[in-house]
Scaffold this active site. Sequence first.
Site, PDB file in Angstrom:
ATOM      1  N   LYS A  73      -0.744 -27.079   1.668  1.00  0.00           N
ATOM      2  CA  LYS A  73      -0.896 -28.340   2.408  1.00  0.00           C
ATOM      3  C   LYS A  73      -1.870 -28.236   3.593  1.00  0.00           C
ATOM      4  O   LYS A  73      -2.533 -29.220   3.932  1.00  0.00           O
ATOM      5  CB  LYS A  73       0.475 -28.849   2.864  1.00  0.00           C
ATOM      6  N   ALA A 135       8.292 -24.296   9.643  1.00  0.00           N
ATOM      7  CA  ALA A 135       7.092 -24.819  10.307  1.00  0.00           C
ATOM      8  C   ALA A 135       5.904 -24.712   9.371  1.00  0.00           C
ATOM      9  O   ALA A 135       4.771 -24.578   9.803  1.00  0.00           O
ATOM     10  CB  ALA A 135       6.840 -24.047  11.599  1.00  0.00           C
ATOM     11  N   GLY A 137       3.836 -26.329   5.751  1.00  0.00           N
ATOM     12  CA  GLY A 137       3.191 -27.606   5.471  1.00  0.00           C
ATOM     13  C   GLY A 137       4.165 -28.766   5.369  1.00  0.00           C
ATOM     14  O   GLY A 137       3.877 -29.875   5.842  1.00  0.00           O
TER      15      GLY A 137
HETATM   16  P1  NDP Z   1       4.923 -23.387   3.186  1.00  0.00           P
HETATM   17  O1  NDP Z   1       4.605 -22.210   2.338  1.00  0.00           O
HETATM   18  O2  NDP Z   1       3.814 -24.121   3.862  1.00  0.00           O
HETATM   19  O3  NDP Z   1       5.947 -22.954   4.339  1.00  0.00           O
HETATM   20  C1  NDP Z   1       7.077 -22.189   4.038  1.00  0.00           C
HETATM   21  C2  NDP Z   1       8.029 -22.190   5.220  1.00  0.00           C
HETATM   22  O4  NDP Z   1       9.241 -21.542   4.828  1.00  0.00           O
HETATM   23  C3  NDP Z   1       7.524 -21.440   6.454  1.00  0.00           C
HETATM   24  O5  NDP Z   1       8.070 -22.078   7.597  1.00  0.00           O
HETATM   25  C4  NDP Z   1       8.127 -20.057   6.259  1.00  0.00           C
HETATM   26  O6  NDP Z   1       8.274 -19.305   7.454  1.00  0.00           O
HETATM   27  C5  NDP Z   1       9.478 -20.423   5.707  1.00  0.00           C
HETATM   28  N1  NDP Z   1      10.149 -19.384   4.906  1.00  0.00           N
HETATM   29  C6  NDP Z   1       9.767 -18.922   3.693  1.00  0.00           C
HETATM   30  N2  NDP Z   1      10.664 -18.024   3.234  1.00  0.00           N
HETATM   31  C7  NDP Z   1      11.639 -17.923   4.188  1.00  0.00           C
HETATM   32  C8  NDP Z   1      12.835 -17.163   4.292  1.00  0.00           C
HETATM   33  N3  NDP Z   1      13.213 -16.326   3.316  1.00  0.00           N
HETATM   34  N4  NDP Z   1      13.602 -17.320   5.398  1.00  0.00           N
HETATM   35  C9  NDP Z   1      13.224 -18.175   6.371  1.00  0.00           C
HETATM   36  N5  NDP Z   1      12.095 -18.918   6.332  1.00  0.00           N
HETATM   37  C10 NDP Z   1      11.319 -18.795   5.247  1.00  0.00           C
HETATM   38  O7  NDP Z   1       5.783 -24.366   2.231  1.00  0.00           O
HETATM   39  P2  NDP Z   1       6.017 -25.937   2.404  1.00  0.00           P
HETATM   40  O8  NDP Z   1       6.301 -26.189   3.842  1.00  0.00           O
HETATM   41  O9  NDP Z   1       4.929 -26.677   1.742  1.00  0.00           O
HETATM   42  O10 NDP Z   1       7.337 -26.180   1.520  1.00  0.00           O
HETATM   43  C11 NDP Z   1       8.624 -25.777   1.985  1.00  0.00           C
HETATM   44  C12 NDP Z   1       9.707 -26.219   0.988  1.00  0.00           C
HETATM   45  O11 NDP Z   1       9.844 -27.642   0.971  1.00  0.00           O
HETATM   46  C13 NDP Z   1       9.436 -25.814  -0.460  1.00  0.00           C
HETATM   47  O12 NDP Z   1      10.653 -25.378  -1.031  1.00  0.00           O
HETATM   48  C14 NDP Z   1       8.987 -27.094  -1.117  1.00  0.00           C
HETATM   49  O13 NDP Z   1       9.265 -27.103  -2.496  1.00  0.00           O
HETATM   50  C15 NDP Z   1       9.846 -28.123  -0.365  1.00  0.00           C
HETATM   51  N6  NDP Z   1       9.273 -29.474  -0.365  1.00  0.00           N
HETATM   52  C16 NDP Z   1       9.962 -30.506  -0.934  1.00  0.00           C
HETATM   53  C17 NDP Z   1       9.479 -31.783  -0.909  1.00  0.00           C
HETATM   54  C18 NDP Z   1      10.239 -32.893  -1.517  1.00  0.00           C
HETATM   55  O14 NDP Z   1       9.677 -33.977  -1.713  1.00  0.00           O
HETATM   56  N7  NDP Z   1      11.511 -32.720  -1.785  1.00  0.00           N
HETATM   57  C19 NDP Z   1       8.183 -32.094  -0.303  1.00  0.00           C
HETATM   58  C20 NDP Z   1       7.570 -30.961   0.323  1.00  0.00           C
HETATM   59  C21 NDP Z   1       8.089 -29.705   0.256  1.00  0.00           C
HETATM   60  P3  NDP Z   1       7.019 -18.448   8.038  1.00  0.00           P
HETATM   61  O15 NDP Z   1       6.135 -19.449   8.721  1.00  0.00           O
HETATM   62  O16 NDP Z   1       7.650 -17.508   8.996  1.00  0.00           O
HETATM   63  O17 NDP Z   1       6.364 -17.784   6.875  1.00  0.00           O
END
Ligand code: NDP
Length: 292
Positions: A73, A135, A137
């Site tokens: 994103k 935090a 996308g």
């Molecule tokens: P990103 O890859 O941009 O961000 C991932 C986030 O998750 C970061 O904040 C990361 O932390 C954190 N993270 C990943 N693994 C862990 C863990 N094991 N423990 C704690 N924190 C963790 O992904 P997106 O923000 O794009 O997507 C996030 C989720 O939201 C996905 O599962 C996606 O499928 C879902 N989603 C659903 C939507 C819907 O319409 N229902 C729409 C958009 C997203 P760090 O920064 O420290 O790496």
Amino acid sequence: MTAATSAPVDQYVVAGNPVGHSRSPEIHAAFARQTGQSLHYDRLLCPLDGFEASLRGFVAGGGRGCNITVPFKFEAFRLAARHTPRAALAGAVNTMRFDEGAWLGDNTDGAGLVADIERNARRPLRGLRVLLIGAGGASAGVLGSFIAGRPAQVRVVNRSADKAHALIASHQAFAAEHGVQLSAGGLDEVGDAHDVLINGTSASLSGAGVPLPDRDAPVLVRGGVAVDMMYGPSAAPFLDWARAQAGDAGEMRDGLGMLVEQAAEAFFLWRGVRPDSARVLANLRAGREADA
Ligand code: NDP
């Protein structure tokens, strides 16, 4: 007599890595049938180092628009030549329209999530205390919409605390305009219990379970609202954990409502018509065909 040539069907995709789990194709197919729009919507798996090349290939083949999912994103934001105001605030893009000459980036995630909480679950955000975990996308996309709902406060916590601080810094002016208090920290800095708890991490997607460390005090109040942006069975560990704190009066939602509502917003951007998202969501929840 020459055979009649039909115009090519407009092409859309959800682009990400992974995308195999995405239910967006069936949702957009249902919207298209409901509204009589002729289009085809598919999944586009992009290599982690090949998002831009994948999009350019899709556009060269006639692609008209796309949704963007994890983890692209922010990269999508950089690739868009123009942004809607909500995408500019988010600094992240989940919907693109490939206008000739200048790709338009939008972000419909926040409108989708807030519609699911306020309209579908009938839980107004005004005056509440919100905890947003993550935090990335998706969290960037929803923070502005939460602020516009005028809760009392939004706290953003993330595994990498610096990203949570950067995210609130880019929203401070908007929050001040709306009288909303913003704060940020690491996953072990949750503070007092909240009324609304959003799991915006990809922990459920990767099967990593509840993203917060154990603690004795509750994170969610009795009767509170919890949403995991992930949908389907993968959201169960987080929602079960939240339900144990909120009790029977709590409202537990996976990300299916958000998915359908953000898709409806994207469909409107592309096609100029609003589908009946409530009917599609009710059908999916009941295990029926999306456009039954
Ligand atoms: P990103 O890859 O941009 O961000 C991932 C986030 O998750 C970061 O904040 C990361 O932390 C954190 N993270 C990943 N693994 C862990 C863990 N094991 N423990 C704690 N924190 C963790 O992904 P997106 O923000 O794009 O997507 C996030 C989720 O939201 C996905 O599962 C996606 O499928 C879902 N989603 C659903 C939507 C819907 O319409 N229902 C729409 C958009 C997203 P760090 O920064 O420290 O790496």
